[in-house]
Enzyme design. Structure first.
Site, PDB file in Angstrom:
ATOM      1  N   HIS A 168      -5.851   3.326  -0.266  1.00  0.00           N
ATOM      2  CA  HIS A 168      -5.683   3.032   1.092  1.00  0.00           C
ATOM      3  C   HIS A 168      -5.624   4.280   1.838  1.00  0.00           C
ATOM      4  O   HIS A 168      -5.217   4.328   2.795  1.00  0.00           O
ATOM      5  CB  HIS A 168      -4.687   2.074   1.193  1.00  0.00           C
ATOM      6  CG  HIS A 168      -5.018   0.786   2.061  1.00  0.00           C
ATOM      7  ND1 HIS A 168      -4.762   0.943   3.315  1.00  0.00           N
ATOM      8  CD2 HIS A 168      -5.551  -0.369   1.850  1.00  0.00           C
ATOM      9  CE1 HIS A 168      -5.308  -0.352   3.815  1.00  0.00           C
ATOM     10  NE2 HIS A 168      -5.880  -1.035   2.909  1.00  0.00           N
ATOM     11  N   TYR A 187       0.759  -1.235   0.053  1.00  0.00           N
ATOM     12  CA  TYR A 187      -0.085   0.073   0.169  1.00  0.00           C
ATOM     13  C   TYR A 187       0.848   1.220  -0.101  1.00  0.00           C
ATOM     14  O   TYR A 187       0.375   2.362  -0.413  1.00  0.00           O
ATOM     15  CB  TYR A 187      -0.830  -0.109   1.156  1.00  0.00           C
ATOM     16  CG  TYR A 187      -1.911  -0.976   1.048  1.00  0.00           C
ATOM     17  CD1 TYR A 187      -2.853  -0.848  -0.100  1.00  0.00           C
ATOM     18  CD2 TYR A 187      -2.305  -1.990   1.939  1.00  0.00           C
ATOM     19  CE1 TYR A 187      -3.908  -2.134  -0.285  1.00  0.00           C
ATOM     20  CE2 TYR A 187      -3.245  -2.992   1.668  1.00  0.00           C
ATOM     21  CZ  TYR A 187      -3.864  -2.967   0.685  1.00  0.00           C
ATOM     22  OH  TYR A 187      -4.988  -3.896   0.690  1.00  0.00           O
TER      23      TYR A 187
HETATM   24 MG    MG Z   1      -9.183  -1.573   0.252  1.00  0.00          MG
END
Ligand code: MG
Length: 401
Positions: A209, A159
């Site tokens: 995110h 992420y």
């Molecule tokens: Mg997600």
């Protein structure tokens, strides 16, 4: 009138067959052999949910009529006075899903039939392609296309993206560091590369995110517009949802949001103002099938489609519940799908299967999923202090994971 079938016992089954700790609720009824399963998985605070079920919901629910799902859901939500929190919502979901499972078993129908019946035979799924370089991401996307997947989420270096020469201050604490500006540059470059490599037909998705400052999320959504994402996920944090108006005004990148939502106030505005295109709650986190059914119908009125959260910290029981909703509601968009292990399939007989990019249910009554409790008990939940969620900006300050 025939005697009501009642809740005789509520058991919490904790198991960890893989990375994620899972919480399954089993409701045992007064009818011999009749029981239901539900997902109550909030993996990071799993023991808090188990305690909420065992010490708070169970004493309050024993002896109640299993058919009264709506009444039980509403009273469970208000009974503790403080409500709409992730621990309680997950606990209620475990009960709610198990009651839908029981209702389906009693009727001899899969849950999607109770909701109104199947609208489609299988649900489109998307899978996750990551990589340490943009070339590796493109290779992983190609491998998924060869397996029949048509919707693929692309990430680079997890992420946080890839860091390039991040300078931390002296005595910086340990943690999962990332640089939001590097992130924007690297991800844009990666998405451009993958699109050029794999062509226009495959649907690409990306999950920010909630890692960017709101104005950088606006900028990123604009910059990525030409690459025709199927959707851009969690461009903003729940705390910043007012900013969706700015993204909406700036570009036509499709937007998806919802896995962190607890409270109806969080999704109501986004749907009513058509500020997003896909609503994607974690169904146990919002309280189960009952509220998910209501949101699906509500979103349909506004042209917003669903894409329920479905990574590995949704339990196999939760995935079975997701699929029952996907098969029924007209405004289904796509279903996030993880890659279950052979052990997952062994512990959870009936866990849905994927073929050619479609997720299929087995059409058994209820949720169509079982648990091998003896096997599950061989994989107890570990005590874990999560590291990936100890996220820090380059100067060491904590930020959202
Ligand atoms: Mg997600």
């Amino acid at each position: 009138m025939p005697k009501a079938i009642t809740i005789e016992d509520i058991r919490v089954i904790l198991t960890q067959p893989g990375k994620s700790r899972l919480c399954i609720v089993k409701i045992i009824t007064s009818e011999p052999g009749l029981y239901g399963l539900g997902c109550a998985t909030f993996t990071q605070r799993i023991f808090a949910v188990a305690t909420a079920i065992e010490r708070h919901l169970k004493p309050f629910l024993l002896g109640r009529d299993v058919e009264r799902i709506e009444e039980i859901w509403r009273m469970s939500m208000v009974h503790g006075y403080w409500r709409n929190g992730p621990v309680l919502n997950n606990a209620i979901s475990g009960v709610d899903q198990a009651l839908w499972d029981i209702k389906g078993k009693r009727a001899g129908m899969p849950v999607c039939d109770l909701l109104g019946g199947k609208l489609r035979e299988g649900a489109h799924v998307y899978v996750h392609a990551d990589g340490g370089s943009k070339e590796e991401v493109a290779d992983n996307v190609r491998a998924y296309i060869e397996q029949g997947f048509r919707f693929i989420r692309v990430q680079l270096g997890g992420y946080g993206g890839q860091g390039s020469g991040m300078v931390k201050p002296k005595n910086a604490p340990a943690g999962a560091y990332f640089d939001p500006r590097d992130y924007c540059r690297n991800m844009l470059d990666m998405i451009a590369h993958v699109r050029a490599e794999v062509g226009a037909e495959v649907e690409l998705l990306h999950d920010i995110h909630e890692r960017l400052a709101p104005i950088h999320a606006v900028e990123f959504a604009k910059d990525v517009e030409g690459f025709k994402l199927f959707f851009l996920e969690d461009a903003l944090a729940p705390e910043d949802i007012d900013w969706f108006r700015h993204i909406r005004g700036a570009c036509a990148t499709p937007l998806a949001m919802g896995e962190l939502f607890n409270n109806p106030q969080e999704w109501q505005l986004l749907i009513q103002e058509r500020l997003i295109d896909f609503i994607r709650m974690h169904i146990s986190q919002m309280g189960g099938i009952t509220p998910a059914r209501n949101v699906a119908i509500f979103a349909d009125l506004y042209g917003v489609r669903t894409a329920w959260h479905g990574p590995s910290d949704t339990s196999p029981v939760g995935h079975a519940a997701n699929l029952q909703l996907d098969l029924w509601h007209p405004n289904f968009g796509v279903q996030e799908w993880y890659q279950p292990s052979a052990l997952d399939y062994a512990i959870f007989p009936g866990l849905p299967i994927v073929e050619d990019g479609y997720l299929y249910a087995n059409d058994q009554p209820g949720l169509g999923i079982e648990i091998d409790e003896a096997l599950a008990a061989k994989y107890p939940c570990q005590d874990i202090v999560e590291e990936w969620t100890q996220t820090r900006l380059p100067d060491g300050s904590p930020t959202r994971p």
